[in-house]
Design a protein around this motif. Sequence first.
Motif, PDB file in Angstrom:
ATOM      1  N   THR A 155      60.568  42.649  47.187  1.00 34.80           N
ATOM      2  CA  THR A 155      61.294  42.781  45.907  1.00 34.80           C
ATOM      3  C   THR A 155      62.101  41.531  45.527  1.00 34.80           C
ATOM      4  OG1 THR A 155      63.225  43.831  46.957  1.00 34.80           O
ATOM      5  CG2 THR A 155      61.468  45.291  46.132  1.00 34.80           C
ATOM      6  N   PRO A 156      61.451  40.375  45.424  1.00 35.08           N
ATOM      7  CA  PRO A 156      62.186  39.170  45.017  1.00 35.08           C
ATOM      8  C   PRO A 156      62.569  39.236  43.535  1.00 35.08           C
ATOM      9  CG  PRO A 156      59.846  38.706  45.063  1.00 35.08           C
ATOM     10  CD  PRO A 156      60.008  40.106  45.599  1.00 35.08           C
ATOM     11  N   ASP A 157      63.657  38.572  43.207  1.00 38.76           N
ATOM     12  CA  ASP A 157      64.027  38.443  41.806  1.00 38.76           C
ATOM     13  C   ASP A 157      63.146  37.422  41.097  1.00 38.76           C
ATOM     14  OD1 ASP A 157      66.401  40.190  41.797  1.00 38.76           O
ATOM     15  OD2 ASP A 157      67.254  38.678  43.133  1.00 38.76           O
ATOM     16  N   VAL A 158      62.770  36.379  41.855  1.00 36.72           N
ATOM     17  CA  VAL A 158      62.037  35.250  41.273  1.00 36.72           C
ATOM     18  C   VAL A 158      60.802  34.951  42.112  1.00 36.72           C
ATOM     19  CG1 VAL A 158      62.151  32.827  40.573  1.00 36.72           C
ATOM     20  CG2 VAL A 158      64.212  34.265  40.441  1.00 36.72           C
ATOM     21  N   VAL A 159      59.649  34.835  41.457  1.00 39.03           N
ATOM     22  CA  VAL A 159      58.442  34.343  42.118  1.00 39.03           C
ATOM     23  C   VAL A 159      58.202  32.923  41.617  1.00 39.03           C
ATOM     24  CG1 VAL A 159      55.953  34.606  42.436  1.00 39.03           C
ATOM     25  CG2 VAL A 159      57.426  36.642  42.327  1.00 39.03           C
ATOM     26  N   VAL A 160      58.214  31.964  42.543  1.00 42.02           N
ATOM     27  CA  VAL A 160      57.945  30.567  42.209  1.00 42.02           C
ATOM     28  C   VAL A 160      56.505  30.263  42.613  1.00 42.02           C
ATOM     29  CG1 VAL A 160      58.574  28.150  42.591  1.00 42.02           C
ATOM     30  CG2 VAL A 160      60.357  29.912  42.549  1.00 42.02           C
ATOM     31  N   SER A 161      55.662  30.043  41.630  1.00 43.65           N
ATOM     32  CA  SER A 161      54.251  29.754  41.901  1.00 43.65           C
ATOM     33  C   SER A 161      54.040  28.257  42.085  1.00 43.65           C
ATOM     34  CB  SER A 161      53.372  30.261  40.758  1.00 43.65           C
ATOM     35  OG  SER A 161      52.043  29.792  40.924  1.00 43.65           O
ATOM     36  N   LEU A 162      53.437  27.905  43.211  1.00 42.76           N
ATOM     37  CA  LEU A 162      53.100  26.523  43.526  1.00 42.76           C
ATOM     38  C   LEU A 162      51.585  26.326  43.527  1.00 42.76           C
ATOM     39  CD1 LEU A 162      55.530  26.273  46.588  1.00 42.76           C
ATOM     40  CD2 LEU A 162      56.023  25.648  44.221  1.00 42.76           C
ATOM     41  N   LEU A 163      50.886  27.218  42.863  1.00 41.63           N
ATOM     42  CA  LEU A 163      49.423  27.182  42.856  1.00 41.63           C
ATOM     43  C   LEU A 163      48.910  26.076  41.946  1.00 41.63           C
ATOM     44  CD1 LEU A 163      48.685  31.006  42.565  1.00 41.63           C
ATOM     45  CD2 LEU A 163      48.633  29.603  44.644  1.00 41.63           C
ATOM     46  N   PRO A 164      47.748  25.519  42.278  1.00 39.54           N
ATOM     47  CA  PRO A 164      47.134  24.528  41.391  1.00 39.54           C
ATOM     48  C   PRO A 164      46.474  25.212  40.204  1.00 39.54           C
ATOM     49  CG  PRO A 164      45.690  24.955  43.246  1.00 39.54           C
ATOM     50  CD  PRO A 164      46.952  25.734  43.507  1.00 39.54           C
ATOM     51  N   SER A 165      46.191  24.443  39.177  1.00 41.60           N
ATOM     52  CA  SER A 165      45.428  24.947  38.029  1.00 41.60           C
ATOM     53  C   SER A 165      43.929  24.793  38.339  1.00 41.60           C
ATOM     54  CB  SER A 165      45.784  24.130  36.782  1.00 41.60           C
ATOM     55  OG  SER A 165      45.152  24.616  35.646  1.00 41.60           O
ATOM     56  N   PRO A 166      43.092  25.750  37.990  1.00 48.80           N
ATOM     57  CA  PRO A 166      43.351  26.932  37.162  1.00 48.80           C
ATOM     58  C   PRO A 166      43.730  28.186  37.952  1.00 48.80           C
ATOM     59  CG  PRO A 166      41.001  26.739  37.490  1.00 48.80           C
ATOM     60  CD  PRO A 166      41.621  25.558  38.211  1.00 48.80           C
ATOM     61  N   GLU A 167      43.820  28.085  39.296  1.00 43.77           N
ATOM     62  CA  GLU A 167      44.139  29.263  40.089  1.00 43.77           C
ATOM     63  C   GLU A 167      45.461  29.889  39.646  1.00 43.77           C
ATOM     64  OE1 GLU A 167      42.968  26.490  41.315  1.00 43.77           O
ATOM     65  OE2 GLU A 167      41.125  27.061  42.372  1.00 43.77           O
ATOM     66  N   GLN A 168      46.409  29.055  39.281  1.00 44.21           N
ATOM     67  CA  GLN A 168      47.709  29.566  38.860  1.00 44.21           C
ATOM     68  C   GLN A 168      47.582  30.419  37.603  1.00 44.21           C
ATOM     69  OE1 GLN A 168      51.764  27.651  39.375  1.00 44.21           O
ATOM     70  NE2 GLN A 168      51.077  26.771  37.448  1.00 44.21           N
ATOM     71  N   GLU A 169      46.844  29.921  36.624  1.00 45.96           N
ATOM     72  CA  GLU A 169      46.674  30.663  35.379  1.00 45.96           C
ATOM     73  C   GLU A 169      45.873  31.950  35.602  1.00 45.96           C
ATOM     74  OE1 GLU A 169      47.780  26.603  34.567  1.00 45.96           O
ATOM     75  OE2 GLU A 169      46.001  27.340  35.633  1.00 45.96           O
ATOM     76  N   TYR A 170      44.815  31.873  36.434  1.00 42.20           N
ATOM     77  CA  TYR A 170      44.023  33.063  36.721  1.00 42.20           C
ATOM     78  C   TYR A 170      44.882  34.135  37.404  1.00 42.20           C
ATOM     79  CZ  TYR A 170      39.868  30.085  35.973  1.00 42.20           C
ATOM     80  OH  TYR A 170      38.922  29.235  35.449  1.00 42.20           O
ATOM     81  N   PHE A 171      45.679  33.714  38.372  1.00 39.24           N
ATOM     82  CA  PHE A 171      46.523  34.649  39.105  1.00 39.24           C
ATOM     83  C   PHE A 171      47.498  35.333  38.149  1.00 39.24           C
ATOM     84  CE2 PHE A 171      49.882  36.188  41.811  1.00 39.24           C
ATOM     85  CZ  PHE A 171      49.266  36.526  43.000  1.00 39.24           C
ATOM     86  N   PHE A 172      48.094  34.554  37.278  1.00 43.84           N
ATOM     87  CA  PHE A 172      49.047  35.106  36.322  1.00 43.84           C
ATOM     88  C   PHE A 172      48.381  36.131  35.411  1.00 43.84           C
ATOM     89  CE2 PHE A 172      50.962  34.751  32.022  1.00 43.84           C
ATOM     90  CZ  PHE A 172      52.189  35.349  32.301  1.00 43.84           C
ATOM     91  N   LEU A 173      47.206  35.811  34.888  1.00 44.24           N
ATOM     92  CA  LEU A 173      46.505  36.743  34.007  1.00 44.24           C
ATOM     93  C   LEU A 173      46.163  38.050  34.723  1.00 44.24           C
ATOM     94  CD1 LEU A 173      43.886  34.838  31.814  1.00 44.24           C
ATOM     95  CD2 LEU A 173      45.986  35.957  31.071  1.00 44.24           C
ATOM     96  N   ASP A 174      45.686  37.933  35.948  1.00 45.93           N
ATOM     97  CA  ASP A 174      45.194  39.101  36.673  1.00 45.93           C
ATOM     98  C   ASP A 174      46.306  39.993  37.206  1.00 45.93           C
ATOM     99  OD1 ASP A 174      42.601  38.283  36.214  1.00 45.93           O
ATOM    100  OD2 ASP A 174      42.393  37.271  38.153  1.00 45.93           O
ATOM    101  N   TYR A 175      47.463  39.398  37.515  1.00 45.69           N
ATOM    102  CA  TYR A 175      48.478  40.168  38.245  1.00 45.69           C
ATOM    103  C   TYR A 175      49.854  40.215  37.586  1.00 45.69           C
ATOM    104  CZ  TYR A 175      44.967  39.971  41.909  1.00 45.69           C
ATOM    105  OH  TYR A 175      43.803  40.097  42.614  1.00 45.69           O
ATOM    106  N   ARG A 176      49.988  39.674  36.399  1.00 47.65           N
ATOM    107  CA  ARG A 176      51.302  39.644  35.753  1.00 47.65           C
ATOM    108  C   ARG A 176      51.914  41.036  35.589  1.00 47.65           C
ATOM    109  NH1 ARG A 176      50.739  40.509  30.162  1.00 47.65           N
ATOM    110  NH2 ARG A 176      52.622  39.308  29.693  1.00 47.65           N
ATOM    111  N   ASP A 177      51.070  42.029  35.352  1.00 48.79           N
ATOM    112  CA  ASP A 177      51.571  43.383  35.143  1.00 48.79           C
ATOM    113  C   ASP A 177      51.860  44.123  36.444  1.00 48.79           C
ATOM    114  OD1 ASP A 177      51.407  43.107  32.368  1.00 48.79           O
ATOM    115  OD2 ASP A 177      49.323  43.776  32.331  1.00 48.79           O
TER     116      ASP A 177
END
Length: 228
Positions: A155-177
Amino acid sequence: MNKKIDIAGLQLDNCTVRESIMLLERAMSEQSFFSIAEINMDTILRAETDERVKEAVQRLNHTIIAEENILRAVDYCTMQRQHEIADGTFFYELMKRVERNHLSVCLLGETQDATLSMQSLILERFPRMNIVDVEILEQCTGELDNVINEINIKTPDVVVSLLPSPEQEYFFLDYRDKIFAKLWYAMGTEKPAEHKSRIAAFFNEKKRLRILLRHLTKYQEQEASKDE
């Protein structure tokens, strides 16, 4: 306060660091999930041919321009914004507030070396930072849903993503919800204010600016041809 600029069809925010921080603090005080990402030239170029990257950028609540050349290409590069971007001011101001407010943090990276290196950098500058979880995708042997479950357990307050593109964008789209956090901060693989020698940096920036200008010209020509 929320000033938008158009870069090859991408609507990006061009706020000062102070404006971005004020927006972020207000959103987090409302207890809603807020997503923010540092946008560099590589992301802009990739978004032209990768619709998922473009969609991910447009779904963000707020964007931080991470390269001065992006603003130079459209003649928006004031001295203040130039210094803020070059010094990585947003990153440091954000981390300062995360530490001061005792917010818990999860670091999400692709490789162990890069992720632990960034963890060390953060703790060196912000020794009271409460990092409660470190997730490394190369160590995930099953579905990425398992990574989300591990993050949500802590239960973190903040998730800091250090992923490269496009993996970062894909991860965000798939799991943001599915992310139970107050803030998604996608900073990518670049360390803040990481510079090469001044001469090497100067020529590299000139080269990258030419690439971006060609990209913008191509985009404008394609848009003009649609109107004919």
